[in-house]
Scaffold this active site. Sequence first.
Site, PDB file in Angstrom:
ATOM      1  N   ASN A 145      63.850 -42.727 -32.522  1.00  0.00           N
ATOM      2  CA  ASN A 145      63.549 -41.458 -33.200  1.00  0.00           C
ATOM      3  C   ASN A 145      64.498 -40.321 -32.830  1.00  0.00           C
ATOM      4  O   ASN A 145      64.719 -39.410 -33.625  1.00  0.00           O
ATOM      5  CB  ASN A 145      62.088 -41.046 -32.967  1.00  0.00           C
ATOM      6  N   GLU A 184      58.829 -42.553 -20.082  1.00  0.00           N
ATOM      7  CA  GLU A 184      58.378 -41.518 -21.017  1.00  0.00           C
ATOM      8  C   GLU A 184      57.711 -42.256 -22.152  1.00  0.00           C
ATOM      9  O   GLU A 184      58.380 -42.842 -23.000  1.00  0.00           O
ATOM     10  CB  GLU A 184      59.574 -40.676 -21.481  1.00  0.00           C
TER      11      GLU A 184
END
Length: 497
Positions: free
Chosen positions: A168, A267
């Site tokens: 992304n 993350e």
Amino acid sequence: MTTDFSTEQATREETLVASVPTDLLIGGRWVPASTGARFDVEDPATGAVLTTVADASVEDGAAALDAAVAAQASWGRTAPRERAELLRRAFDAVTARADDLALLMTLEMGKSVAEARGEVAYGSEFLRWSSEQAAHVAGRYLPAPDGKQRLLVVKKPVGPCLFITPWNFPLAMATRKIAPALAAGCTVVLKPAAETPLTALLFAQILLDAGLPDGVVNVIPCTAAGDVTGPLIADPRLRKLSFTGSTPVGKHLLKQASEQVLRTSMELGGNAPFLVFDDADLDAAVEGALLAKMRNGGEACTSANRFYVHSSVASAFSEKLAARIGAMKVARGTEDGAQVGPIINQKGRAKIAGLVDDAVAKGARVLTGGGPVDGPGYFFSPTVLADVPLDARLLKEEIFGPVAPVTTFETEDEAVALANDTEFGLIAYAYTASTARALRLTERLETGMLGINAGVISNPAAPFGGVKQSGLGREGGEEGIEEYLETLYAGIADPWA
């Protein structure tokens, strides 16, 4: 939704794609996969194949780690100022090639060119920030409390690192990991997402052009990610693993990393609450919601996933938000005025549709949008749902698309309880005019980051990361480089004895 583009634009796109290296970068050389295998990179706005990229094998992964290990000693001894200047040259080069990088991201990921330019600006800042930190890694020297020794604390590079980045934010996720690693003196093997390898490959070429020594950064796109990275994680020469992606994959990687007791940074997923209190500036809250929800078309771990709005202002907020989101232009990212591009693939779009259908079946009202867009590519209508029941799946699962579900609360305690009712804790947002409430929220919300009257807070100078099942460690800020440093303590006999 439109996908038309001119012959001139098509030529520019083809020329840019043709200029990007599509082999593996191992030991400073662009090489084909050892098996000769390649895979397609698709434009999600049209479904067309942009190009093919070398598909790394297990042997290629091993060769990449070999190269990183071989380069580690010399790179770790490189003067901090030299590392800093290389990163600064890379920052300048990325900035100079912003248009190319933005267009490339648009082609392989789908975001609008305007949004992609924003990512270039954001991603390049990690290079500049880390360049400024490289020469300021400090230890300390002090007498022991009893005076019998001197205590020397030294910071040293962790060693070879494996980075696994998502699709992304194909530039920013690479720079956010690579820049502090290089600043600290670590070498790197990068495995970019198979959906978006081109941006990483072009960035790697920019690093080489900036003077990066052979083997310091190696790039191995592949489709069999687990097969290729598993042996690297099991290799005792690897000393650090950093991953950005889903929580289930992160948990699997943590299990693998535990065998070698690797340093890890994770993350992972998010389920960001967006709280609007009755004293909030409603227009400002809507503007913030647009940023927090629609950045990257909602395909961001920081995207607002759940909107909890005080019942007294919920109707007005929902209507204003629906009007703004419903007016956004859905188009191929290269088109003038494009604001919402395609979802990355059909699987992602089908998941979003399923979440919306589930909420509607349970009583949610569609204020705008509500389903996929017909035509080529993987587009989904920007959507606002009102009266979303608490048992709707999209309040529990990460949507990763342009859907804003709104539900209500009555009290601050209820809002906090709703916000914290998740296994995730990456980021939260809150709009209120009360400074006292804002301070209370910083203490009460279970989150790694909090935007107060702000819809975007990511900054390379600040520590990015979450709590609970949203991850471990921090990227950016002064904390970011510490993820790539080991601490050595030496006790030295009293020199005056």
